[in-house]
Design an enzyme around this catalytic site. Structure first.
Site, PDB file in Angstrom:
ATOM      1  N   LYS A  11      11.559  19.080   8.687  1.00 39.38           N
ATOM      2  CA  LYS A  11      10.108  19.084   8.492  1.00 39.38           C
ATOM      3  C   LYS A  11       9.459  20.363   9.031  1.00 39.38           C
ATOM      4  O   LYS A  11      10.081  21.118   9.789  1.00 39.38           O
ATOM      5  CB  LYS A  11       9.520  17.835   9.171  1.00 39.38           C
ATOM      6  CG  LYS A  11       9.982  16.512   8.540  1.00 39.38           C
ATOM      7  CD  LYS A  11       9.283  15.329   9.187  1.00 39.38           C
ATOM      8  CE  LYS A  11       9.667  14.012   8.534  1.00 39.38           C
ATOM      9  NZ  LYS A  11       8.962  12.852   9.156  1.00 39.38           N
ATOM     10  N   TYR A  51       5.824  10.446  -0.337  1.00 36.56           N
ATOM     11  CA  TYR A  51       5.551   9.422   0.679  1.00 36.56           C
ATOM     12  C   TYR A  51       4.663   8.287   0.140  1.00 36.56           C
ATOM     13  O   TYR A  51       4.025   7.583   0.927  1.00 36.56           O
ATOM     14  CB  TYR A  51       4.911  10.051   1.917  1.00 36.56           C
ATOM     15  CG  TYR A  51       5.919  10.621   2.901  1.00 36.56           C
ATOM     16  CD1 TYR A  51       6.865   9.807   3.523  1.00 36.56           C
ATOM     17  CD2 TYR A  51       5.916  11.969   3.241  1.00 36.56           C
ATOM     18  CE1 TYR A  51       7.785  10.308   4.440  1.00 36.56           C
ATOM     19  CE2 TYR A  51       6.841  12.487   4.161  1.00 36.56           C
ATOM     20  CZ  TYR A  51       7.763  11.645   4.753  1.00 36.56           C
ATOM     21  OH  TYR A  51       8.678  12.137   5.665  1.00 36.56           O
ATOM     22  N   ASN A 114       7.999  14.817  13.703  1.00 37.37           N
ATOM     23  CA  ASN A 114       9.270  14.376  14.284  1.00 37.37           C
ATOM     24  C   ASN A 114      10.497  15.024  13.627  1.00 37.37           C
ATOM     25  O   ASN A 114      11.587  14.460  13.610  1.00 37.37           O
ATOM     26  CB  ASN A 114       9.361  12.852  14.284  1.00 37.37           C
ATOM     27  CG  ASN A 114       9.254  12.258  12.893  1.00 37.37           C
ATOM     28  OD1 ASN A 114       9.192  12.990  11.916  1.00 37.37           O
ATOM     29  ND2 ASN A 114       9.264  10.941  12.801  1.00 37.37           N
ATOM     30  N   HIS A 117      13.459  13.946   8.233  1.00 40.38           N
ATOM     31  CA  HIS A 117      13.378  12.729   7.412  1.00 40.38           C
ATOM     32  C   HIS A 117      14.792  12.391   6.956  1.00 40.38           C
ATOM     33  O   HIS A 117      15.585  13.292   6.692  1.00 40.38           O
ATOM     34  CB  HIS A 117      12.510  12.965   6.172  1.00 40.38           C
ATOM     35  CG  HIS A 117      12.697  11.910   5.118  1.00 40.38           C
ATOM     36  ND1 HIS A 117      11.974  10.731   5.128  1.00 40.38           N
ATOM     37  CD2 HIS A 117      13.563  11.831   4.065  1.00 40.38           C
ATOM     38  CE1 HIS A 117      12.398   9.977   4.106  1.00 40.38           C
ATOM     39  NE2 HIS A 117      13.355  10.621   3.454  1.00 40.38           N
ATOM     40  N   GLU A 128      15.205   9.857  -3.909  1.00 44.34           N
ATOM     41  CA  GLU A 128      14.744  11.051  -3.191  1.00 44.34           C
ATOM     42  C   GLU A 128      15.564  12.276  -3.589  1.00 44.34           C
ATOM     43  O   GLU A 128      15.023  13.366  -3.766  1.00 44.34           O
ATOM     44  CB  GLU A 128      14.800  10.795  -1.678  1.00 44.34           C
ATOM     45  CG  GLU A 128      13.777   9.758  -1.250  1.00 44.34           C
ATOM     46  CD  GLU A 128      13.848   9.350   0.207  1.00 44.34           C
ATOM     47  OE1 GLU A 128      12.961   8.590   0.639  1.00 44.34           O
ATOM     48  OE2 GLU A 128      14.773   9.780   0.939  1.00 44.34           O
TER      49      GLU A 128
HETATM   50  P1  ADP Z   1      11.205   7.239   9.505  1.00 45.39           P
HETATM   51  O1  ADP Z   1      10.898   8.687   9.150  1.00 45.39           O
HETATM   52  O2  ADP Z   1      11.881   7.133  10.871  1.00 45.39           O
HETATM   53  O3  ADP Z   1      11.960   6.515   8.420  1.00 45.39           O
HETATM   54  P2  ADP Z   1       8.755   5.787   8.713  1.00 45.39           P
HETATM   55  O4  ADP Z   1       9.354   5.621   7.347  1.00 45.39           O
HETATM   56  O5  ADP Z   1       8.220   4.585   9.407  1.00 45.39           O
HETATM   57  O6  ADP Z   1       9.792   6.501   9.719  1.00 45.39           O
HETATM   58  O7  ADP Z   1       7.555   6.839   8.640  1.00 45.39           O
HETATM   59  C1  ADP Z   1       7.634   7.998   7.851  1.00 45.39           C
HETATM   60  C2  ADP Z   1       7.056   9.170   8.608  1.00 45.39           C
HETATM   61  O8  ADP Z   1       5.658   8.949   8.810  1.00 45.39           O
HETATM   62  C3  ADP Z   1       7.605   9.367  10.027  1.00 45.39           C
HETATM   63  O9  ADP Z   1       8.846  10.050  10.061  1.00 45.39           O
HETATM   64  C4  ADP Z   1       6.491  10.158  10.672  1.00 45.39           C
HETATM   65  O10 ADP Z   1       6.523  11.551  10.317  1.00 45.39           O
HETATM   66  C5  ADP Z   1       5.247   9.521  10.057  1.00 45.39           C
HETATM   67  N1  ADP Z   1       4.726   8.434  10.914  1.00 45.39           N
HETATM   68  C6  ADP Z   1       5.267   7.214  11.117  1.00 45.39           C
HETATM   69  N2  ADP Z   1       4.539   6.475  11.977  1.00 45.39           N
HETATM   70  C7  ADP Z   1       3.476   7.265  12.334  1.00 45.39           C
HETATM   71  C8  ADP Z   1       2.359   7.096  13.210  1.00 45.39           C
HETATM   72  N3  ADP Z   1       2.169   5.954  13.858  1.00 45.39           N
HETATM   73  N4  ADP Z   1       1.490   8.128  13.342  1.00 45.39           N
HETATM   74  C9  ADP Z   1       1.661   9.300  12.647  1.00 45.39           C
HETATM   75  N5  ADP Z   1       2.704   9.517  11.812  1.00 45.39           N
HETATM   76  C10 ADP Z   1       3.610   8.530  11.659  1.00 45.39           C
END
Ligand code: ADP
Length: 140
Positions: A11, A51, A114, A117, A128
């Site tokens: 990312k 997304y 974070n 992905h 994807e």
């Molecule tokens: P993952 O990437 O671990 O599969 P999710 O599918 O739940 O997690 O969420 C997709 C992405 O959305 C996350 O990787 C993160 O970048 C963002 N995200 C998730 N939860 C939050 C939150 N509470 N606040 C801001 N961004 C979030």
């Protein structure tokens, strides 16, 4: 367990901090082969399509803006049990909850920014990969 393919993104928070190589080293050390990779810069609309599953979540707008805020590296990873293995190497969504040694524990800035992905299942992995790569670009 069979050989699988999964989709991965490095990312914008990570490409901006020059962490592509460090993240790739962790993926490869876990036994995942990078069989396709390219650096691209999404528009907010393209990030929104990717997304779309999170459309109703309160962080959707912020997430799309972040994903369009800089270059990303999209990848296809191949290996035994690749989908689960990649999720394990990535660590929990929130870096505060991620296990020691995981990418998000070491590199992520926050629950939103974070660093990586990874697909969460076989169907999403297929979708994807097809969104970003043609069959010719997958060199296993
Ligand atoms: P993952 O990437 O671990 O599969 P999710 O599918 O739940 O997690 O969420 C997709 C992405 O959305 C996350 O990787 C993160 O970048 C963002 N995200 C998730 N939860 C939050 C939150 N509470 N606040 C801001 N961004 C979030």
């Amino acid at each position: 367990m069979a050989i699988q393919r999964t989709f991965s993104i490095i990312k914008p928070d990570a490409t901006k901090r020059n962490l592509t190589g460090a993240i790739n080293a962790k993926l490869e050390a876990a036994g995942l082969r990078i069989i396709a990779q390219k650096r691209i810069h999404l528009t907010e609309a393209q990030a929104g399509v990717f997304y779309a599953v999170h459309k109703e979540r309160p962080f959707y707008g912020e997430l799309c803006e972040f994903m369009a805020s800089g270059p990303i590296v999209v990848q296809v990873l191949e290996g035994e049990d690749a989908i689960a293995k990649n999720r394990e190497v990535m660590g929990a969504t929130n870096p505060a909850e991620a296990a020691e040694g995981t990418i998000r524990k070491e590199f992520a800035l926050s629950i939103g920014e974070n660093s990586v992905h990874g697909s969460d299942g076989e169907d999403t992995a297929k979708e994807e990969i097809a969104y970003f790569f043609s069959g010719l670009e997958l060199v296993g």
